[in-house]
Design a protein around this motif. Sequence first.
Motif, PDB file in Angstrom:
ATOM      1  N   GLY A  64       0.801  -1.216   0.000  1.00  0.00           N
ATOM      2  CA  GLY A  64       0.000   0.000   0.000  1.00  0.00           C
ATOM      3  C   GLY A  64       0.834   1.265   0.000  1.00  0.00           C
ATOM      4  O   GLY A  64       0.500   2.242  -0.684  1.00  0.00           O
ATOM      5  N   VAL A  65       1.920   1.272   0.764  1.00  0.00           N
ATOM      6  CA  VAL A  65       2.793   2.447   0.802  1.00  0.00           C
ATOM      7  C   VAL A  65       3.431   2.676  -0.567  1.00  0.00           C
ATOM      8  O   VAL A  65       3.517   3.817  -1.053  1.00  0.00           O
ATOM      9  CB  VAL A  65       3.876   2.283   1.884  1.00  0.00           C
ATOM     10  CG1 VAL A  65       4.933   3.371   1.764  1.00  0.00           C
ATOM     11  CG2 VAL A  65       3.252   2.309   3.276  1.00  0.00           C
ATOM     12  N   ALA A  66       3.885   1.590  -1.191  1.00  0.00           N
ATOM     13  CA  ALA A  66       4.495   1.720  -2.516  1.00  0.00           C
ATOM     14  C   ALA A  66       3.483   2.281  -3.515  1.00  0.00           C
ATOM     15  O   ALA A  66       3.812   3.150  -4.331  1.00  0.00           O
ATOM     16  CB  ALA A  66       5.006   0.366  -2.995  1.00  0.00           C
ATOM     17  N   MET A  67       2.256   1.807  -3.433  1.00  0.00           N
ATOM     18  CA  MET A  67       1.227   2.340  -4.331  1.00  0.00           C
ATOM     19  C   MET A  67       0.972   3.815  -4.057  1.00  0.00           C
ATOM     20  O   MET A  67       0.877   4.621  -4.987  1.00  0.00           O
ATOM     21  CB  MET A  67      -0.073   1.557  -4.161  1.00  0.00           C
ATOM     22  CG  MET A  67      -1.215   2.143  -4.976  1.00  0.00           C
ATOM     23  SD  MET A  67      -2.802   1.420  -4.593  1.00  0.00           S
ATOM     24  CE  MET A  67      -3.885   2.698  -5.236  1.00  0.00           C
ATOM     25  N   ALA A  68       0.862   4.170  -2.778  1.00  0.00           N
ATOM     26  CA  ALA A  68       0.574   5.559  -2.420  1.00  0.00           C
ATOM     27  C   ALA A  68       1.671   6.495  -2.905  1.00  0.00           C
ATOM     28  O   ALA A  68       1.395   7.619  -3.342  1.00  0.00           O
ATOM     29  CB  ALA A  68       0.403   5.681  -0.907  1.00  0.00           C
ATOM     30  N   LEU A  69       2.921   6.067  -2.837  1.00  0.00           N
ATOM     31  CA  LEU A  69       4.035   6.907  -3.243  1.00  0.00           C
ATOM     32  C   LEU A  69       4.141   7.050  -4.753  1.00  0.00           C
ATOM     33  O   LEU A  69       4.502   8.108  -5.273  1.00  0.00           O
ATOM     34  CB  LEU A  69       5.345   6.347  -2.677  1.00  0.00           C
ATOM     35  CG  LEU A  69       5.492   6.390  -1.151  1.00  0.00           C
ATOM     36  CD1 LEU A  69       6.802   5.733  -0.724  1.00  0.00           C
ATOM     37  CD2 LEU A  69       5.427   7.820  -0.634  1.00  0.00           C
ATOM     38  N   PHE A  70       3.820   5.985  -5.473  1.00  0.00           N
ATOM     39  CA  PHE A  70       4.004   6.002  -6.916  1.00  0.00           C
ATOM     40  C   PHE A  70       2.757   6.422  -7.683  1.00  0.00           C
ATOM     41  O   PHE A  70       2.852   6.807  -8.854  1.00  0.00           O
ATOM     42  CB  PHE A  70       4.464   4.617  -7.411  1.00  0.00           C
ATOM     43  CG  PHE A  70       5.930   4.357  -7.213  1.00  0.00           C
ATOM     44  CD1 PHE A  70       6.838   4.634  -8.222  1.00  0.00           C
ATOM     45  CD2 PHE A  70       6.401   3.862  -6.014  1.00  0.00           C
ATOM     46  CE1 PHE A  70       8.196   4.400  -8.039  1.00  0.00           C
ATOM     47  CE2 PHE A  70       7.751   3.625  -5.814  1.00  0.00           C
ATOM     48  CZ  PHE A  70       8.656   3.899  -6.834  1.00  0.00           C
TER      49      PHE A  70
END
Length: 422
Positions: A64-70
């Motif tokens: 989820g964090v990776a998605m939110a950042l990208f």
Amino acid sequence: MASTVTSSRPGYGQLLRTRGAWTFLLPGFAARQPFAMLTLSLVLLVQHTTGSYGAAGAVAAVTGVAMALFAPYSGRLADRWGQRAVLIPGVLVHTLSGLSLTALALAHAPLWALFAAAVPTGASVPQIGPMVRARWGVKLQGSPLMTTAAAFESVTDELTFVFGPLLATALCTAVHPAAGLLTEASLTLLGGLLFAAQKSTQPSVTAVDGHARVEHASALRIPGVRVLIVTFLGIGSVFGGMQVSLAAFSESIGEPGLNGVLYGVFAAGNMLSGLVCGAIAWKVAPQRRLIVGYAALALTASGLWAAHSVLVLAGLGLLVGMCIAPALITGYTLVESLVPAGARTEAFTWLTGAVALGQAAAVTIAGQLEDRFWGGAGFLVPMGGTLLALATLLALRPHLVARPRGRTVARGIGHRVPVAVD
């Protein structure tokens, strides 16, 4: 070209008769379905292979964090180079990384290896929702159907969260713990490529003099967008906290298959209220609607931790779901007045990313609470997340009022129209 309005009162039927709409709606629905399966499929698979909801929540959180950042970066690339150019490599990377993550989990790889595979899996999640909203913006430029389209998209998102968790739970519990994630990867590939193939409805890339591309300041520089991001973080905490806590509750009573049903009830409430919200001709200002609706969300979410029976939990989950859709729809509607047309796709991805980030934090914290404390402790996360977001919303609500930008901006829900460079 904007569709011709033939009725004084916009409605869903009129919206769906928009020429060319179904060419991107059907593949768009298929392509966004996996998003509703990803977190729960990960949680169920990793919990099965490790025996820990904490570990499962952590892996899902990294995704989820990776998605939110990208996600915002993906939105800006789509604005600049076109959706197709971003989507095709994205779905290929997501499919391959999802398959790798599945293989590592089944091989009982160390947690750090799962984290490493979770990063590209989350970073490459296709941003279908914002892309569909961008296509509506092209089709409905200047039309009163804009608000109806925003509501329709929120309902469509929630419809995926009715079917997605049910499908993920059924596959992981009745077929194989890895079946949910494998299906998610397959649907992403198929739906994403079908959606990318719809060239005729893809927003064109804005250019000046046919050559130089228009550059716009980031949507994140707008104070109202930052307030909405915090608001959507709180909504994400509800999604994440519910996913982990409902799974733990269902397992604690010896009925793991109930997880998908309970989450489906929650998502159904969201979908039904979204349908009603989009059908109402609102006279109340969206800023006030957001505050009232969010207060109701925080109130209902605050009672989840005290529910100890299936019926009570289902009833509360239904109420919580009914409070989410109005907040989401109103937030997306506010983007139209707060953000210049050239930055709206990016703004939508910031909000989508905020939900994912809130969900990521929630699954991590809720997983730890479920592992370390009593059953149902994870439900404290939706309560805390919504109360903190509500306090921020109340304190910074003046930023949600649009300020004159010194130029006329065409109304839309996703993609920019040509504007003069200052």
